[in-house]
Design an enzyme around this catalytic site. Structure first.
Site, mmCIF file in Angstrom:
data_model
loop_
_atom_site.group_PDB
_atom_site.id
_atom_site.type_symbol
_atom_site.label_atom_id
_atom_site.label_comp_id
_atom_site.label_asym_id
_atom_site.label_seq_id
_atom_site.Cartn_x
_atom_site.Cartn_y
_atom_site.Cartn_z
ATOM 1 N N HIS A 231 0.814 -1.221 0.000
ATOM 2 C CA HIS A 231 0.000 0.000 0.000
ATOM 3 C C HIS A 231 0.846 1.269 0.000
ATOM 4 O O HIS A 231 0.895 1.992 -0.978
ATOM 5 C CB HIS A 231 -0.937 -0.041 1.207
ATOM 6 C CG HIS A 231 -1.912 1.085 1.256
ATOM 7 N ND1 HIS A 231 -2.996 1.170 0.412
ATOM 8 C CD2 HIS A 231 -1.974 2.179 2.043
ATOM 9 C CE1 HIS A 231 -3.681 2.274 0.669
ATOM 10 N NE2 HIS A 231 -3.072 2.900 1.656
ATOM 11 N N GLU A 271 -4.419 -4.545 9.008
ATOM 12 C CA GLU A 271 -4.552 -3.687 7.830
ATOM 13 C C GLU A 271 -3.664 -2.435 7.909
ATOM 14 O O GLU A 271 -4.146 -1.324 8.073
ATOM 15 C CB GLU A 271 -6.008 -3.288 7.613
ATOM 16 C CG GLU A 271 -6.912 -4.448 7.258
ATOM 17 C CD GLU A 271 -8.302 -4.006 6.833
ATOM 18 O OE1 GLU A 271 -8.465 -2.812 6.480
ATOM 19 O OE2 GLU A 271 -9.213 -4.839 6.854
ATOM 20 N N HIS A 273 -1.704 0.745 6.776
ATOM 21 C CA HIS A 273 -1.878 1.687 5.670
ATOM 22 C C HIS A 273 -0.630 2.561 5.539
ATOM 23 O O HIS A 273 0.355 2.162 4.958
ATOM 24 C CB HIS A 273 -3.139 2.519 5.883
ATOM 25 C CG HIS A 273 -4.396 1.732 5.779
ATOM 26 N ND1 HIS A 273 -4.824 1.153 4.617
ATOM 27 C CD2 HIS A 273 -5.340 1.427 6.712
ATOM 28 C CE1 HIS A 273 -5.969 0.522 4.817
ATOM 29 N NE2 HIS A 273 -6.299 0.659 6.093
ATOM 30 N N GLU A 288 -5.245 -0.043 10.891
ATOM 31 C CA GLU A 288 -6.698 0.107 10.900
ATOM 32 C C GLU A 288 -7.300 -0.253 12.260
ATOM 33 O O GLU A 288 -8.386 0.211 12.608
ATOM 34 C CB GLU A 288 -7.290 -0.790 9.811
ATOM 35 C CG GLU A 288 -8.789 -0.735 9.668
ATOM 36 C CD GLU A 288 -9.300 0.516 8.985
ATOM 37 O OE1 GLU A 288 -10.518 0.776 9.041
ATOM 38 O OE2 GLU A 288 -8.475 1.243 8.390
#
Length: 298
Positions: A231, A271, A273, A288
């Site tokens: 990401h 998650e 980011h 997250e």
């Protein structure tokens, strides 16, 4: 805390699990600044773990990415609010509405003393001065979904085209160039200037890390797991590139020569980011699940 071959990782809880830390950067005050996209706040955390959320009452707009501006403040994109935000290190917030919306996503300071950002929904690149003057540059393909943006080593801004399967370049005068990527469905997202005079980017769709020279030559490095969904990416200590793997909850490192190491984060399914080089020389990752992870290379 976990110990891997090349990294030690520790997590710091900064908010509830539904608040969604997303973007992160180092501020001019020696602290980390991050966005809470679901809660509509911007947070500040000192390297020792003490943190504050601004403002006291959440503002709407879904702040996404955040960067240090040339004026001593932090600037961020309000994706759902179709605005660019500015927050001082004292917590004072100003918002600059974008005409015709656009879904602002990535933002970075440019070599011209302005902030440059992507408009994901309308397929354009925006420029805003520290005084709030806006200029927009449309892209050839309005459906290309420009994502993240960074200043390059060539006095231009470089950005990813998530649905355009390309990396773009825009000069301060607005001159545009688009460089197609060799792998179809790559969906590039994160991008950063590397230590080698090239730009490095993530391909979330195919699980590659990409490198593009300022003359447009592209090299792709496949990750061990094609479903890793890399990401965000940043240049870290020692001249390597560090990136987040959204799909597998790992942080990865790639050398300029293409060697890849991966490190699992302590919380499965967290998650990851945004990622930034912190004021303490460590890598910091927005999770997250409501935490920031501190990653130190061994």
């Amino acid at each position: 805390m976990t110990q891997g071959s090349y990294a030690t990782i520790r997590e710091f809880t900064v908010c509830g699990p539904d608040s969604g830390p997303y973007g992160i950067t180092t501020g001019p005050d020696g602290a980390l600044w991050f966005t809470l996209v679901h809660e509509g706040r911007v947070g500040r955390m000192a390297p020792d773990g003490r943190h504050t959320l601004h403002p006291p009452d959440p503002f709407t707009g879904g702040p996404m990415t955040i960067t240090a501006g040339p004026d001593g403040a932090l600037w961020f994109t309000a994706f759902h609010g179709d605005a660019i935000g500015r927050i001082t290190t004292g917590g004072e917030v100003a918002r600059f509405a974008l005409p015709e919306g656009g879904g602002p996503c990535g933002i970075a300071a440019g070599p011209d003393g302005a902030l440059w950002f992507t408009r994901m929904h309308t397929g354009g690149i925006g420029r805003i001065t520290t005084g709030g003057h806006l200029t927009e540059y449309p892209l050839p393909d309005p459906a290309a979904m420009p994502s993240m943006i960074t200043a390059g080593p060539d006095e231009a801004m470089w950005f990813t085209l998530d649905q355009g399967n390309a990396v773009g370049r825009i000069a301060p005068d607005g001159d545009l160039a688009v460089h197609p990527l060799p792998t179809e469905g790559s969906a590039p997202v994160g991008i950063t200037a590397g230590p080698d005079g090239a730009l490095w980017f993530t391909e979330i769709g195919t699980g590659h890390i990409g490198r593009i020279t300022t003359d447009g030559k592209v090299t792709e490095y496949p990750l061990p797991d094609p479903a890793a969904r890399p990401h965000a990416i940043v240049t870290g200590p020692g001249g390597d590139l560090w990136f987040t793997e959204w799909g597998t909850a790992h942080v990865g490192r790639i050398t300029p020569g293409g060697r890849i190491d991966e490190h699992p984060l302590p919380t499965p399914g967290c998650e990851p980011h945004g990622i930034a080089l912190g004021p303490d020389g460590a890598l910091w990752v927005a999770l997250e699940t409501g935490a920031l992870a501190r990653v130190t290379a061994a």
